[in-house]
Design an enzyme around this catalytic site. Structure first.
Site, short mmCIF file in Angstrom:
data_model
loop_
_atom_site.label_atom_id
_atom_site.label_comp_id
_atom_site.label_asym_id
_atom_site.label_seq_id
_atom_site.Cartn_x
_atom_site.Cartn_y
_atom_site.Cartn_z
N LYS A 177 -5.50 3.02 -2.50
CA LYS A 177 -5.51 2.45 -1.64
C LYS A 177 -5.98 2.66 -0.60
CE LYS A 177 -0.65 1.85 -3.39
NZ LYS A 177 -0.31 0.68 -4.26
N SER A 196 0.76 -1.07 -0.26
CA SER A 196 0.00 -0.15 0.10
C SER A 196 0.60 1.54 -0.09
CB SER A 196 -1.00 -0.17 1.02
OG SER A 196 -1.43 0.64 1.37
N TYR A 214 -5.24 8.45 -6.34
CA TYR A 214 -4.75 7.14 -5.97
C TYR A 214 -5.14 7.32 -4.15
CZ TYR A 214 0.10 5.55 -4.37
OH TYR A 214 0.58 5.01 -3.65
#
Length: 318
Positions: free
Chosen positions: A174, A156, A170
């Site tokens: 994650k 991660s 983004y």
């Protein structure tokens, strides 16, 4: 109700590692480290373009298998795992490393943004599909070889815990991966011996700012000179990256998490999350402390509704 955690993991001497995204960066460093440091262990190094898996970055040898794998394609995932099992008989550690970043102004992205959806297909859905296949192998295939369970490491980011300007999609990928992994891990029976861990690197000297970075375009004029511009300036400043961790250091840390440095016989408790880097540790701790302050400030409001006796919910969620 969540059951007890699985027993500490004992990495076998001939462990089989299956690693995605090995064309560069952390994946490449991890495959290289295992192949050159622990010769009795086996490595399945994968990338969308297998020609990028060349020696000496990833050595050739009987314990190294290099495969094409597009994590956004379930048939490609199945084919790669099938080939790994045909060669080595089992898989012990799966490292979800494939992914890339997308930067720009969140508001500027058009409806149904194709770039953002494609990134989520890789960073989130690809990792999920790899995890699902890994779980079935750990539970159903490995015991047939005498080896119980296995470990999933999701690469991660500190961006899976905290958000920064210019990277909303983004961070969404994650955050989603970490939430999925935490929930899925709580579904697993302890006797299966399956462990799940999200490692959260801070800055790493990879291709994050070059070939692994895409820009949302066009930029929104209202955000000119704002926080996204400042972040893009930092990301593009190669001099600033000299303080970042080396991919090799992250590779060593992953081996330490799984097996006490990669060696046999050292049983490890594998946690749900491990920040990697003093920047990741400091910023994540800072965020948690701010959250605690907010919770205390608004505690009276938060606890003013519902039945205060919620032990049954606490036990279920864990």
């Amino acid at each position: 109700m969540e059951g007890p955690a699985p027993k500490p993991y004992n990495l076998p001497a001939d462990a089989v590692w299956f690693i995605t995204g090995c064309s560069s960066g952390i994946g490449q460093a991890l495959a290289h480290h295992i192949a050159t440091t622990f010769p009795s262990q086996r490595v399945v190094a994968t990338a969308r373009n297998p020609t990028s898996l060349s020696a000496p970055e990833i050595p050739n040898g009987p314990n190294v298998l290099k495969l094409a794998l597009d994590v956004a394609s379930p048939p490609s995932i199945d084919a790669a795992f099938d080939e790994a099992l045909a060669r080595f008989g089992r898989v012990d550690v799966v490292v979800n490393n494939a992914g890339y970043s997308l930067m720009g102004d969140a508001e500027a992205s058009p409806a149904g943004n194709a770039d953002a959806r494609t990134m989520l297909d890789t960073n989130f859905w690809g990792a999920v599909d790899v995890m699902k296949r890994a779980l079935s192998i750990f539970r159903d295939t490995n015991p047939q070889t005498g080896q119980v369970g296995g470990v999933i490491i999701n690469v991660s980011s500190m961006g899976g815990i905290l958000g920064s300007p210019g990277s909303a999609y983004y961070h969404a990928s994650k955050f989603a991966l970490e939430g999925f992994a935490e929930s899925a891990a709580k579904e697993l029976k302890p006797e299966w011996g399956i462990h799940v861990c999200n490692v959260e690197p801070g800055g790493v000297q990879t291709r994050y700012a070059t070939s692994s970075l895409k820009l949302l375009e066009p930029r929104h004029p209202a955000y000119a000179g704002g926080a996204t511009d400042a972040m893009l300036g930092f990301i593009g400043n190669r001099e600033a990256h000299k303080v970042f961790a080396r991919p090799e250091s992250v590779a060593v840390a992953v081996c330490e998490i799984v097996g006490g440095g990669g060696g046999e016989g050292r049983r490890r408790r594998i946690p749900m999350r491990v920040p990697l880097g003093s920047d990741a540790y400091g910023l994540i701790r800072q965020k948690i402390e701010r959250q605690l302050q907010d919770m205390e400030e608004f505690k009276e409001l938060s606890c003013s509704m519902g039945d205060p006796k919620l032990d049954h919910v606490t036990n279920l969620v864990g």
